[in-house]
Design an enzyme around this catalytic site. Structure first.
Site, PDB file in Angstrom:
ATOM      1  N   ARG A 262     -18.089  -2.506  17.806  1.00 56.95           N
ATOM      2  CA  ARG A 262     -17.220  -3.402  17.529  1.00 56.95           C
ATOM      3  C   ARG A 262     -16.001  -3.774  18.160  1.00 56.95           C
ATOM      4  NH1 ARG A 262     -18.128  -7.149  13.509  1.00 56.95           N
ATOM      5  NH2 ARG A 262     -19.754  -5.479  12.697  1.00 56.95           N
TER       6      ARG A 262
ATOM      7  N   CYS B 197       0.410   4.637   6.928  1.00 58.72           N
ATOM      8  CA  CYS B 197      -0.199   4.379   8.400  1.00 58.72           C
ATOM      9  C   CYS B 197       0.777   3.753   9.403  1.00 58.72           C
ATOM     10  CB  CYS B 197      -1.557   3.818   8.287  1.00 58.72           C
ATOM     11  SG  CYS B 197      -2.507   4.440   6.838  1.00 58.72           S
TER      12      CYS B 197
ATOM     13  N   CYS C 191     -19.765  -5.798   3.521  1.00 59.72           N
ATOM     14  CA  CYS C 191     -18.978  -4.801   3.840  1.00 59.72           C
ATOM     15  C   CYS C 191     -17.618  -4.826   3.092  1.00 59.72           C
ATOM     16  CB  CYS C 191     -18.779  -4.789   5.427  1.00 59.72           C
ATOM     17  SG  CYS C 191     -17.718  -3.680   5.789  1.00 59.72           S
TER      18      CYS C 191
ATOM     19  N   CYS D 262     -16.915  -9.016   5.480  1.00 56.84           N
ATOM     20  CA  CYS D 262     -16.155  -7.682   5.222  1.00 56.84           C
ATOM     21  C   CYS D 262     -14.874  -7.719   4.519  1.00 56.84           C
ATOM     22  CB  CYS D 262     -15.817  -7.195   6.639  1.00 56.84           C
ATOM     23  SG  CYS D 262     -14.995  -5.406   6.379  1.00 56.84           S
TER      24      CYS D 262
ATOM     25  N   CYS E  18     -19.290   2.327   8.594  1.00 52.72           N
ATOM     26  CA  CYS E  18     -18.636   1.663   9.472  1.00 52.72           C
ATOM     27  C   CYS E  18     -17.302   2.372   9.896  1.00 52.72           C
ATOM     28  CB  CYS E  18     -18.343   0.383   9.406  1.00 52.72           C
ATOM     29  SG  CYS E  18     -17.323  -0.731  10.599  1.00 52.72           S
TER      30      CYS E  18
ATOM     31  N   CYS F  12       0.882  -1.250   0.047  1.00 44.51           N
ATOM     32  CA  CYS F  12       0.016  -0.121  -0.124  1.00 44.51           C
ATOM     33  C   CYS F  12       0.820   1.360   0.011  1.00 44.51           C
ATOM     34  CB  CYS F  12      -0.819  -0.017   1.303  1.00 44.51           C
ATOM     35  SG  CYS F  12      -2.057   1.416   1.172  1.00 44.51           S
TER      36      CYS F  12
ATOM     37  N   CYS G 149       0.326  -0.050  10.328  1.00 46.42           N
ATOM     38  CA  CYS G 149      -0.118  -1.113   9.516  1.00 46.42           C
ATOM     39  C   CYS G 149       0.960  -1.962   8.667  1.00 46.42           C
ATOM     40  CB  CYS G 149      -0.995  -0.553   8.346  1.00 46.42           C
ATOM     41  SG  CYS G 149      -1.691  -1.662   7.161  1.00 46.42           S
TER      42      CYS G 149
HETATM   43  N1  SAM Z   1      -6.838   0.511   3.307  1.00 43.25           N
HETATM   44  C1  SAM Z   1      -7.976   0.851   3.722  1.00 43.25           C
HETATM   45  C2  SAM Z   1      -7.991   1.883   4.838  1.00 43.25           C
HETATM   46  O1  SAM Z   1      -6.931   2.175   5.587  1.00 43.25           O
HETATM   47  O2  SAM Z   1      -9.092   2.193   5.143  1.00 43.25           O
HETATM   48  C3  SAM Z   1      -8.631  -0.397   4.430  1.00 43.25           C
HETATM   49  C4  SAM Z   1      -7.847  -1.548   5.418  1.00 43.25           C
HETATM   50  S1  SAM Z   1      -7.148  -0.921   6.866  1.00 43.25           S
HETATM   51  C5  SAM Z   1      -5.989  -2.099   7.140  1.00 43.25           C
HETATM   52  C6  SAM Z   1      -8.432  -1.030   7.922  1.00 43.25           C
HETATM   53  C7  SAM Z   1      -8.256  -0.458   9.229  1.00 43.25           C
HETATM   54  O3  SAM Z   1      -7.547  -1.549   9.923  1.00 43.25           O
HETATM   55  C8  SAM Z   1      -7.507   0.603   9.654  1.00 43.25           C
HETATM   56  O4  SAM Z   1      -8.061   1.782   9.420  1.00 43.25           O
HETATM   57  C9  SAM Z   1      -7.169   0.459  11.039  1.00 43.25           C
HETATM   58  O5  SAM Z   1      -8.126   1.133  11.892  1.00 43.25           O
HETATM   59  C10 SAM Z   1      -7.017  -0.778  11.510  1.00 43.25           C
HETATM   60  N2  SAM Z   1      -5.876  -1.592  11.503  1.00 43.25           N
HETATM   61  C11 SAM Z   1      -4.733  -1.826  10.394  1.00 43.25           C
HETATM   62  N3  SAM Z   1      -3.598  -2.191  11.245  1.00 43.25           N
HETATM   63  C12 SAM Z   1      -3.951  -2.443  12.573  1.00 43.25           C
HETATM   64  C13 SAM Z   1      -3.383  -2.690  13.779  1.00 43.25           C
HETATM   65  N4  SAM Z   1      -1.919  -3.229  13.586  1.00 43.25           N
HETATM   66  N5  SAM Z   1      -3.671  -2.863  14.870  1.00 43.25           N
HETATM   67  C14 SAM Z   1      -5.119  -2.519  15.036  1.00 43.25           C
HETATM   68  N6  SAM Z   1      -5.857  -1.890  13.744  1.00 43.25           N
HETATM   69  C15 SAM Z   1      -5.430  -2.178  12.703  1.00 43.25           C
HETATM   70  C1  DTB Z   2     -11.260  -2.336  11.624  1.00 43.20           C
HETATM   71  O1  DTB Z   2     -11.338  -1.429  12.066  1.00 43.20           O
HETATM   72  N1  DTB Z   2     -10.594  -3.339  11.921  1.00 43.20           N
HETATM   73  C2  DTB Z   2     -10.411  -4.356  10.910  1.00 43.20           C
HETATM   74  C3  DTB Z   2     -11.338  -3.820   9.716  1.00 43.20           C
HETATM   75  N2  DTB Z   2     -11.785  -2.759  10.213  1.00 43.20           N
HETATM   76  C4  DTB Z   2     -11.027  -3.791   8.540  1.00 43.20           C
HETATM   77  C5  DTB Z   2      -9.055  -4.501  10.444  1.00 43.20           C
HETATM   78  C6  DTB Z   2      -8.037  -5.155  11.678  1.00 43.20           C
HETATM   79  C7  DTB Z   2      -6.438  -5.171  11.192  1.00 43.20           C
HETATM   80  C8  DTB Z   2      -5.838  -5.582  12.176  1.00 43.20           C
HETATM   81  C9  DTB Z   2      -4.273  -5.897  11.595  1.00 43.20           C
HETATM   82  C10 DTB Z   2      -4.338  -6.739  10.435  1.00 43.20           C
HETATM   83  O2  DTB Z   2      -4.654  -7.757  10.470  1.00 43.20           O
HETATM   84  O3  DTB Z   2      -3.340  -6.599   9.409  1.00 43.20           O
HETATM   85 FE1  SF4 Z   3      -2.834   1.088   3.196  1.00 37.45          FE
HETATM   86 FE2  SF4 Z   3      -2.694   0.087   5.854  1.00 37.45          FE
HETATM   87 FE3  SF4 Z   3      -2.986   2.631   5.736  1.00 37.45          FE
HETATM   88 FE4  SF4 Z   3      -5.248   1.075   4.795  1.00 37.45          FE
HETATM   89  S1  SF4 Z   3      -4.127   1.195   6.890  1.00 37.45           S
HETATM   90  S2  SF4 Z   3      -4.524   2.896   3.869  1.00 37.45           S
HETATM   91  S3  SF4 Z   3      -3.843  -0.701   3.933  1.00 37.45           S
HETATM   92  S4  SF4 Z   3      -1.006   1.561   5.079  1.00 37.45           S
END
Ligand code: SAM
Ligand code: DTB
Ligand code: SF4
Length: 331
Positions: free
Chosen positions: A278, A75, A146, A115, A206, A71, A78
């Site tokens: 959630r 963030c 979703c 989802c 959501c 990506c 992530c």
């Molecule tokens: N790329 C899209 C976005 O950023 O909206 C969708 C996927 S993103 C991984 C979805 C959500 O997962 C993020 O907004 C964040 O709140 C959650 N998330 C990602 N990595 C995480 C982590 N290490 N621990 C907890 N929540 C996480």
């Molecule tokens: C949300 O708030 N939490 C979910 C879903 N929306 C997409 C994602 C959590 C991701 C946790 C870290 C991972 O699995 O990479």
């Molecule tokens: Fe990309 Fe992860 Fe940020 Fe979603 S949360 S925009 S997958 S870097």
């Protein structure tokens, strides 16, 4: 003689009625909830919960990553950002058939919503064609749908709606004041724009965030107030407990105290009485007792699947055993 017409008299009368403004949560009001003695806070949250929901029902969704890693965004939490060296391997957009097979399996295990998450800044037109196909097919299984695809533009929200999308996940993630310390490649206001597009297209929202990224209590309260002040508030509010992932800038982030996390769930429940709260990422590391307290504080939905997007999750077997012990019904 009075020359005012009946129509303009009506218009004048209507203008004198104040337009109702929805009640707004100030950051201080949410912070005051956090400051209550824990027993008072939990009692109040449980009262609000019972006024709006069956307290023994918890909704279960399944989650799948339909496109993983690589990506462009930065963030800091992530595993999927191309900027960080993590154990997550890149995977191209899945085939519709494979997604459908996973949805069937999730349905058989009792999930009512499916989802689908993609590691994109936002979807491109070609990708939209595949995702809309996935939505149509999953929907035809009788599941709620979703997706979380990043930022939307043009008519993309309407296209998703036309395919049968029920929910779009797009988190505010953290307080506006703290956002730039976590993400610099887009602004929180960009997220708000996408949420507005989703709402305007008639898709349920959501949106929630992550706790345990080094934010202050004031930041946590601000994020909850901001979510609660969306008009209307999101139907679903995921509260994630940071999974600290090696290789990301937040790998060494100090874990949030369990009671502080619990207070956040209770504050979200009170500030957003009609939303599903959630209990999201980080549940695997929680004890059964901590999860039970979160349900008591008003959490009433979970991701129930063995894997989240890239990280492991509390498995369906453990969830069902816990529901059995607590007398919770899965919906
Ligand atoms: N790329 C899209 C976005 O950023 O909206 C969708 C996927 S993103 C991984 C979805 C959500 O997962 C993020 O907004 C964040 O709140 C959650 N998330 C990602 N990595 C995480 C982590 N290490 N621990 C907890 N929540 C996480
Ligand atoms: C949300 O708030 N939490 C979910 C879903 N929306 C997409 C994602 C959590 C991701 C946790 C870290 C991972 O699995 O990479
Ligand atoms: Fe990309 Fe992860 Fe940020 Fe979603 S949360 S925009 S997958 S870097």
């Amino acid at each position: 003689m009075n020359t005012i017409s009946p129509a303009s008299a009506l218009a004048q009368a209507a203008a004198s009625i104040p337009t109702p403004t929805p009640p707004r949560w100030t950051v201080s009001a949410v912070e005051a909830l956090y400051q209550l003695p824990l027993m008072d806070l939990l009692f109040r949250a449980q009262q609000v919960h019972r006024e709006n929901f069956d307290p023994n029902e918890v909704q279960r969704s399944a989650l799948i990553s339909i496109k993983t890693g690589g990506c462009s965004e930065d963030c800091s939490y992530c595993s999927q950002s191309a900027r960080y060296k993590t154990d997550t391997e890149r995977e191209a957009l899945m085939e519709v058939e494979d997604v459908l097979a996973a949805a069937r399996e999730a349905k058989a295990k009792g999930a009512t919503r499916f989802c689908m998450g993609a590691a994109w800044r936002g979807p491109k037109e070609k990708q939209m064609e595949v995702v809309t196909q996935m939505i149509r097919e999953v929907k035809s299984l009788g599941m709620e749908t979703c997706v979380t695809l990043g930022m939307l533009k043009d008519d993309q929200a309407q296209v998703l709606k036309a395919a049968g999308l029920d929910y779009y996940n797009h988190n505010l993630d953290t307080a506006a004041e703290f956002y730039e310390q976590v993400i610099t490649t887009h602004k929180q206001s960009d997220r708000l724009d996408t949420i507005a597009q989703v709402r305007a297209a008639g898709i349920k929202v959501c949106s929630g965030g992550i706790l345990g990224m080094g934010e202050s209590r004031r930041n946590r309260a601000a994020m909850i107030a901001q979510l609660a002040n969306l008009n209307p508030p999101p139907e679903s509010v995921p509260i994630n407990n940071l999974i600290a992932i090696p290789g990301t800038p937040l790998a060494e982030s100090e874990k949030i105290d369990n009671f502080e996390f619990l207070r956040s769930i209770a504050a979200a429940r009170i500030a957003m009485p009609k939303s599903y709260v959630r209990l999201s990422a980080g549940r695997e590391a929680m004890s059964d007792e901590m999860q039970a307290l979160c349900f008591f504080a008003g959490a009433n939905s979970i991701f129930s699947c063995d894997k989240l997007l890239t990280m492991s999750n509390s498995g369906v077997g453990r969830d069902l055993a816990l529901f059995d012990k607590l007398g919770l019904r899965s919906v």
